[in-house]
Scaffold this motif. Structure first.
Motif, short mmCIF file in Angstrom:
data_model
loop_
_atom_site.label_atom_id
_atom_site.label_comp_id
_atom_site.label_asym_id
_atom_site.label_seq_id
_atom_site.Cartn_x
_atom_site.Cartn_y
_atom_site.Cartn_z
N GLU A 146 0.83 -1.20 -0.09
CA GLU A 146 -0.17 -0.13 -0.05
C GLU A 146 0.93 1.21 0.06
O GLU A 146 0.14 2.37 -0.41
CB GLU A 146 -1.02 -0.12 1.17
CG GLU A 146 -0.11 0.18 2.75
CD GLU A 146 0.25 -1.02 3.20
OE1 GLU A 146 0.26 -1.14 4.31
OE2 GLU A 146 0.26 -2.06 2.39
N ASN A 147 2.34 1.18 0.34
CA ASN A 147 3.11 2.21 0.42
C ASN A 147 4.04 2.28 -0.74
O ASN A 147 4.88 3.00 -0.80
CB ASN A 147 4.05 2.14 1.45
CG ASN A 147 3.18 2.44 2.88
OD1 ASN A 147 2.17 3.13 2.95
ND2 ASN A 147 3.50 1.51 3.80
N PRO A 152 0.96 2.13 -5.79
CA PRO A 152 0.33 1.47 -4.42
C PRO A 152 -0.97 0.69 -4.46
O PRO A 152 -1.87 0.89 -5.27
CB PRO A 152 0.18 2.90 -3.54
CG PRO A 152 -0.05 3.76 -4.97
CD PRO A 152 0.67 3.26 -5.90
N ARG A 154 -3.96 -0.87 -2.57
CA ARG A 154 -4.82 -0.56 -1.51
C ARG A 154 -6.03 -1.46 -1.59
O ARG A 154 -7.07 -1.22 -0.79
CB ARG A 154 -5.28 0.92 -1.47
CG ARG A 154 -3.76 1.74 -1.11
CD ARG A 154 -4.17 3.18 -0.99
NE ARG A 154 -2.90 3.88 -0.82
CZ ARG A 154 -2.44 4.94 -1.44
NH1 ARG A 154 -2.97 5.07 -2.63
NH2 ARG A 154 -1.21 5.41 -1.21
N PRO A 323 9.46 4.33 3.60
CA PRO A 323 8.43 5.07 2.86
C PRO A 323 8.46 6.39 3.37
O PRO A 323 8.01 7.11 2.53
CB PRO A 323 7.03 4.08 3.39
CG PRO A 323 7.54 2.76 3.85
CD PRO A 323 9.00 2.86 4.24
N GLU A 324 8.78 6.90 4.55
CA GLU A 324 8.77 8.32 4.93
C GLU A 324 9.76 9.24 4.21
O GLU A 324 9.44 10.12 3.71
CB GLU A 324 8.87 8.38 6.38
CG GLU A 324 10.24 8.05 6.97
CD GLU A 324 9.97 6.55 7.58
OE1 GLU A 324 10.86 6.18 8.14
OE2 GLU A 324 9.03 5.86 6.89
N ALA A 327 8.64 9.28 0.56
CA ALA A 327 7.56 10.39 0.42
C ALA A 327 8.14 11.81 0.30
O ALA A 327 7.69 12.56 -0.33
CB ALA A 327 6.62 10.18 1.55
#
Length: 423
Positions: A146-147, A152, A154, A323-324, A327
């Motif tokens: 999902e990331n 992604p 979902r 992921p962060e 992003a």
């Protein structure tokens, strides 16, 4: 000498997926060659199966369709008796495509009205139950996918996912039917086709299920799925007397040169492999957020590699990130520019490493593999023995080096070290 007829023509939407599929076919006795992109001259190498590797998973749907149709034309002109559209075992896509649009276009080109869809690969933890895709014990949308920075995922319900990508109707061949074997699966798909369905998501949780599904689809002009479904296809050609036994299908030239790993995938599996390697080999983790320049990142990596390259153990150069961090980079540069930065940097790193004597190179990540293979000028890959499920060593021509192109999600935690014990 009798010419080897082309039996199975395959179109893969990324480079690691193509290698994964080719490995499965070799493992089950088909001489297989992977071709990088659609050949300009339309000439294919002689083999039982040819896999044309495209970089179409994340391109605009129209481009993906055009490239896939061009690949299909070359394969059909070479005499392919069946086509296989290969996508990831995590069904990586968006609601705009590209799985549905490409499959629709291939069905139309073949004059066919129905195809199955099955990305399951139990050996790598990908299973389909009641139309829901699992990664290990987690639903796909709770697995980390999902990331994914580009595609992604979902929604784990593949009937819904594929329905959003096609105007055709999508049904399900459930576990209870698949358990009954090839005959029941074939009958269920025939009823769906006669009832106007365009696709059937087919459940599979074991290798036996995949073999049965492959047998049931022996007469289908088009098969779509992950590499797992391919394990049942060679037997179909063998049963028709078209495929002889090939005990040497996985033999490659002897390996030589220095060892290295280049990683761009941000999957949980690859991040875990980098962490494991950190305790056993030199590891450099590039920070694209701190240095958002591909040439500068590559220069840092190659300067760091000096004096560390070895024929006994690999070094690891990674631009993978949590992921962060991904992003944050995307917020700064934009999604496409962030991805291109990493790909360009690692492609330049790979070129520099090969120039410094690396002859055995592992590449982690589908987009990264595409960039590296293009930068090295690779046109064909001869497929060798499997390292971990879905990841073989290959021999790249005309670069004349050994490459292992690893999907980000594949391989055990020790993959980056184990790979070099297998070549």
């Amino acid at each position: 000498m009798t010419k080897m007829p082309l039996l199975l023509g395959c179109i893969a939407d990324d480079f690691t997926g193509a290698t994964d599929l080719a490995s499965m076919l070799v493992k089950h006795g088909m001489a297989t060659v992977q071709v990088i992109g659609v050949p300009d001259d339309g000439v294919l190498p002689e083999a039982d199966a040819v896999v044309i590797a495209l970089k179409s998973r994340t391109t605009p749907a129209g481009e993906a369709v055009a490239e896939s149709l061009a690949a299909a034309e070359v394969l059909l002109a070479a005499g392919a008796r069946q086509l296989f559209f290969k996508y990831c075992s995590t069904f990586d896509s968006t609601d705009a495509g590209n799985i549905g649009p490409v499959a629709d276009a291939l069905l139309k080109r073949l004059g066919a009205g129905f195809a199955l869809a099955c990305p399951a690969f139990p050996a790598n933890g990908r299973s389909l139950y009641q139309g829901h895709l699992f990664a290990g014990t987690h639903l796909l949308n709770e697995s980390g996918m999902e990331n994914h920075p580009l595609t992604p995922m979902r929604d784990a319900n593949l009937v819904r996912v594929l329905s959003r990508q096609t105007e055709g109707s999508v049904g399900l061949v459930p576990f209870s039917v698949v358990e009954q074997g090839a005959h029941a699966i074939r009958d269920a798909m025939t009823r769906m086709a006669e009832g106007g369905r365009r696709y059937a998501i087919v459940d599979a949780v074991t290798n036996a299920h995949l073999v049965a599904i492959g047998e049931a689809a022996a007469k289908h002009p088009l098969i779509t799925g992950g590499s797992g479904i391919a394990m049942g296809l060679p037997a179909n050609f063998r049963a028709q007397g078209l495929l002889p036994e090939r005990p040497d299908a996985a033999v490659l030239p002897p390996a030589q040169g220095l060892c290295a790993v280049v990683a761009g995938s941000c999957s949980r599996a690859t991040l875990g492999q980098i962490g494991f390697a950190r305790d056993h080999a030199p590891v450099l983790e590039l920070d694209a957020l701190a240095t958002p320049d591909a040439a500068a990142l590559a220069a840092q990596a190659l300067a760091w590699s000096e004096g560390k390259l070895s024929a006994a153990q690999p070094l690891v150069i990674a631009a993978s990130a949590a992921p962060e961090k991904v992003a944050a980079l995307q917020a700064r540069l934009g999604r496409e520019a962030a991805g291109a930065l990493v790909e360009q940097a690692l492609a330049a790193v790979a070129q520099g490493l090969v120039a410094r004597g690396v002859g055995r190179l592992v590449v982690a990540g589908g987009e990264t593999s595409g960039a590296v293979v293009s930068a090295l000028g690779v046109r064909t890959l001869r497929i060798g023995a499997e390292i971990d499920p879905g990841v073989p060593w290959t021999y790249a021509e005309p670069a004349n080096i050994h490459l292992a192109l690893k999907s980000g999600n594949f391989g055990g935690r020790d993959f980056f070290l184990k790979a070099f014990q297998h070549v």
